[in-house]
Design an enzyme around this catalytic site. Sequence first.
Site, PDB file in Angstrom:
ATOM      1  N   GLU A   1       0.809  -1.223   0.000  1.00 32.22           N
ATOM      2  CA  GLU A   1       0.000   0.000   0.000  1.00 32.22           C
ATOM      3  C   GLU A   1       0.840   1.269   0.000  1.00 32.22           C
ATOM      4  O   GLU A   1       1.698   1.474   0.869  1.00 32.22           O
ATOM      5  CB  GLU A   1      -0.950   0.025   1.200  1.00 32.22           C
ATOM      6  CG  GLU A   1      -1.883   1.223   1.185  1.00 32.22           C
ATOM      7  CD  GLU A   1      -3.005   1.144   2.204  1.00 32.22           C
ATOM      8  OE1 GLU A   1      -3.850   2.060   2.221  1.00 32.22           O
ATOM      9  OE2 GLU A   1      -3.045   0.165   2.979  1.00 32.22           O
TER      10      GLU A   1
ATOM     11  N   LYS B   1      -8.809  -0.819   0.742  1.00 35.13           N
ATOM     12  CA  LYS B   1      -9.871  -1.314   1.618  1.00 35.13           C
ATOM     13  C   LYS B   1     -10.652  -2.368   0.852  1.00 35.13           C
ATOM     14  O   LYS B   1     -11.119  -2.121  -0.267  1.00 35.13           O
ATOM     15  CB  LYS B   1     -10.805  -0.198   2.076  1.00 35.13           C
ATOM     16  CG  LYS B   1     -10.338   0.536   3.305  1.00 35.13           C
ATOM     17  CD  LYS B   1     -10.280  -0.373   4.502  1.00 35.13           C
ATOM     18  CE  LYS B   1      -9.478   0.258   5.622  1.00 35.13           C
ATOM     19  NZ  LYS B   1      -9.134  -0.755   6.637  1.00 35.13           N
TER      20      LYS B   1
END
Length: 394
Positions: free
Chosen positions: A192, A210
């Site tokens: 990420e 997410k």
Amino acid sequence: MSYVACEPDLVVTRRVDDAAPFEALRNPAFAGGGVVGLMSYDAGARPATGERGGDWPDLMLARYPALLAFDHQTKEVRAVGRGRTEAQAREQAHRAAAWLALARAPTTPSAPASAFEGETAGDVYEAAVADVVARIAAGELFQANIARAWSGRLAAGRDPFDVFLRLSVARGAAYGGFWRLGDRAIVSNSPELFLTFDEESGRIEARPIKGTRPRDSDPARDAALAAELAASSKDRAENLMIVDLMRNDLARAALSGSVQVEGLFKLERHPTVHHLVSTVSAEAAAGFGPAEVLEATFPPGSITGAPKHQAMKVIAAHERPRGPWCGSLFGWGLAGDRNLTASVLIRTAAFEQDDTGWRWRAQAGAGIVADSDPHAERLETGAKIQALREALAG
């Protein structure tokens, strides 16, 4: 890009009792780049939680006069040197280039830890998730990222770099890295990006993650899990909440009206999980450099929740200080440019050395929303920690 560096010529740390940690980033000595830094999660959460504990510094910074920059697209490597004079910079570049002659093919070491033990039982985590779901139902917040932790020690004579090698052979991640500074080390397999910032163009970009499903060895089942994630209204809503939070965070550092959502819910496949990833961008306001951009947006929204300050209070009620985990490892001006790249330190183990060797701690979390199932969220944390589990303990 990937980077190799050693022997920093300037190191600065800021602990919890020091002045505001972001001030150190404004030190003129770091303005020339070549900087690697680590900001702990707790440094950003403290204004909301008031917590002063934790074993790690809020901020660790090191400036490297010599480094190698590997461009994976062009298959080129560049030696970068810095110094007070052109001659000193050239000397440092030659020193970095000489490291290439020392390179050798890595071998995969055996697992350096004999066990991978959770700090609390699984039902304790499920109870924490249930509590957050109840708080959401009561209107206290919309989402919070709640984590589990595992810890242990490496076998005598083993090193955190062994863990990094085991991760890198088959499961290297886009924002992974190994960094050791003194008696502390980080091994990260993070997929990420927290944000990038190009000082010349002013562009800021964030790519929050997410939404997660585990990978499966059966291709048909794996494809079904990916399709299930892509179609999941729960996971898309969870992702959208964090996109909105990141829009708000970037707006604190951006020219009015420049914040944009450039992509939503892109499915990404990683060695052990599928993820949904979105992209948010902005143009920095006048006077905002790397320090100001980080300060305006830290800690990353994808690992806190919404509203951000209330989510951090709820996290503090269920977790001890996180330390490096869910903070950020960042590089500033590493390739001779004016760029900042900062990761989110998920899929990360933190190591501390004492008289008997190295002890480690690793965490994995899940975004809890109104319709979260506590057992399913616990299984998600297990999928997320799987690569680190195998790298540490086999």
